[in-house]
Scaffold this active site. Structure first.
Site, short mmCIF file in Angstrom:
data_model
loop_
_atom_site.label_atom_id
_atom_site.label_comp_id
_atom_site.label_asym_id
_atom_site.label_seq_id
_atom_site.Cartn_x
_atom_site.Cartn_y
_atom_site.Cartn_z
N LEU A 54 0.75 -1.34 -0.01
CA LEU A 54 -0.01 -0.09 0.07
C LEU A 54 0.74 1.37 0.12
O LEU A 54 0.49 2.28 -0.07
CB LEU A 54 -0.77 -0.01 1.15
CG LEU A 54 -1.66 -1.17 1.39
CD1 LEU A 54 -2.45 -0.94 2.81
CD2 LEU A 54 -2.54 -1.69 0.56
N TYR A 104 2.77 11.66 -11.52
CA TYR A 104 2.04 10.39 -10.60
C TYR A 104 1.76 9.25 -11.40
O TYR A 104 1.89 8.25 -10.90
CB TYR A 104 1.11 11.17 -9.84
CG TYR A 104 0.21 10.23 -8.80
CD1 TYR A 104 0.92 9.54 -7.71
CD2 TYR A 104 -1.16 10.07 -8.80
CE1 TYR A 104 0.31 8.85 -6.91
CE2 TYR A 104 -1.66 9.22 -8.14
CZ TYR A 104 -0.92 8.86 -7.11
OH TYR A 104 -1.82 7.82 -6.18
N LYS A 108 2.90 5.27 -11.02
CA LYS A 108 1.91 4.09 -10.46
C LYS A 108 1.98 3.03 -11.70
O LYS A 108 1.90 2.00 -11.28
CB LYS A 108 0.55 4.71 -10.15
CG LYS A 108 0.35 5.78 -9.20
CD LYS A 108 0.86 5.08 -7.79
CE LYS A 108 0.00 4.38 -6.97
NZ LYS A 108 0.12 3.83 -5.90
N ASN A 133 -11.15 7.19 -5.73
CA ASN A 133 -11.16 8.23 -4.81
C ASN A 133 -11.38 7.62 -3.51
O ASN A 133 -12.98 6.99 -3.46
CB ASN A 133 -11.93 9.60 -4.87
CG ASN A 133 -11.30 10.21 -5.93
OD1 ASN A 133 -10.26 10.97 -5.99
ND2 ASN A 133 -11.97 10.35 -7.15
N PRO A 282 -44.89 14.16 39.00
CA PRO A 282 -45.71 13.11 39.67
C PRO A 282 -47.30 13.93 39.58
O PRO A 282 -47.39 15.14 39.78
CB PRO A 282 -45.39 13.09 40.90
CG PRO A 282 -43.83 13.23 40.91
CD PRO A 282 -43.51 14.29 39.71
N GLY A 283 -48.21 12.96 39.34
CA GLY A 283 -49.65 13.61 39.30
C GLY A 283 -49.89 14.35 38.08
O GLY A 283 -51.39 14.64 37.80
#
Length: 370
Positions: A54, A104, A108, A133, A282-283
């Protein structure tokens, strides 16, 4: 388990691959990074049973570094494998740029040719991937991919550049790349003639990408959830969250408070309704209304109460006692006026789902005591 050599092990793809290899039980890993030496390479190539190559250069200071980093290192790796009579399989992560006539791309392509020649000379299995990408967790902004840059900047209110909104991007998600790499490790790669491919890729325009990632940030204020049926949206949202600043993992919700307790919207969706949290003192009785089309689910998670129903044309009252000690969902059907009463001594906390998000112009809510 076989010994595996990973070059570029501390890069974006390398980090993710190493983590996945360990998830699959591979512990005998030779990790070659920028900090490794030539002696390390000689040692690792003696008995490795598979190579994930890689390592490479994509943003050098000088253009001549492209060939040295992408072709030169590949040649060194292959030379050492041959010297050690180690003809193990090798996977090369190349780029779609290899078809382009630039420094580049040329470097490659030279790396690809070297790996193909190695395979022809040794009969070793070779897997050459021209990757599109890539995006996903642990990628670097302003380096790996425009997705990483947009996610990083938008999460921090920094400016982004969209030079050509109509430009098309071909994207691959890191988890899909890892799945295919694991297939190659098991000699089950997806091949297209001499090259291997990532089966799952995605197309999106640059402008649409920027708008979508911006919507992820805004979702904290409008409480929206991205359409998870769209595979690309789901993967991009996961990626965006990985770029949040560490002091911004949480965000506040607006609590609508009064003497009865509070009501807080949590999530809104265009097609799956809305989730809210209701707290009653409550209530206190809440509700006493009915709906034509809106239907709800109530889940009491703390406290004690009773949910009451009455059909509009009936005097019969139906009661369900609910408690946080026994989680159960109560469906609220249309055409029944309903209420929820806190019969305990502590706050009654209820998670409420409704099939459509609240629209003040069409509330579909009509007061009627149970």
């Amino acid at each position: 388990m076989k010994k595996i050599l990973v070059t570029g092990a501390d890069g974006f793809v390398g980090k993710n691959l190493v983590a996945e290899l360990k998830n699959h039980g591979y512990e005998n890993l030779y990790l070659y990074t920028r900090e490794s030496s030539y002696e390390d390479l000689k040692k690792y190539t003696k008995d490795c049973a598979f190579v994930f190559h890689l390592a490479g250069v994509n943003r050098p200071k000088n253009e001549d570094e492209f060939m040295k980093g992408n072709h030169g290192l590949t040649e060194e790796l292959l030379t050492q494998l041959k010297k050690n009579n180690n003809f193990c399989p090798i996977l090369l992560s190349s780029s779609i740029q290899a078809s382009q006539d630039n420094s580049y791309g040329q470097s490659k392509k030279a790396g690809e040719d070297a790996v193909f020649a190695y395979g022809n000379d040794t009969d070793a299995n070779t897997y050459v991937y021209r990757l599109p990408n890539l995006f996903g967790k642990w990628s670097k902004p302003n380096y790996n991919t425009v997705v990483a840059t947009y996610c990083y900047n938008i999460a921090r209110d920094l400016e982004i550049q969209v030079n050509n909104p109509e430009a098309h991007l071909n994207l691959a998600y890191i988890d899909d790349v890892l799945e295919e790499f694991m297939n190659a490790l098991n000699d089950n790669a997806t091949k297209d003639n001499n090259y291997c491919t990532i089966p799952v890729t995605h197309e999106i325009k640059l402008g649409a990408l920027a708008t979508l990632i911006q919507s992820f940030k805004e979702s904290r204020s409008d409480l929206s959830i991205v359409d998870m049926k769209n595979d690309l949206h789901k993967k991009l949202y996961s990626t965006y969250l990985s770029f949040l600043p560490e002091d911004q993992f949480s965000y506040d919700l607006k609590m609508n408070k009064d003497q009865r307790g509070s009501f807080t919207e949590f999530i809104r969706t265009p097609d799956r309704g809305q989730v809210s949290v209701n707290i009653s003192k409550p209530g206190i009785t809440k509700g006493n209304h009915w709906h034509h089309t809106k239907n709800e689910k109530f889940l009491v998670v703390s406290g004690q109460g009773v949910i009451r129903f009455r059909k509009l044309d009936s005097d019969k009252v139906i009661e369900y006692e609910v408690t946080g000690e026994k989680l159960e969902v109560v469906d609220i059907p249309v055409g029944y006026t309903h209420s929820i009463v806190n019969t305990g001594e502590t706050d009654l906390v209820t998670v409420m789902w409704v099939n459509e998000s609240f629209d003040p112009n069409n509330p579909d809510t009509y007061f009627l005591e149970v």
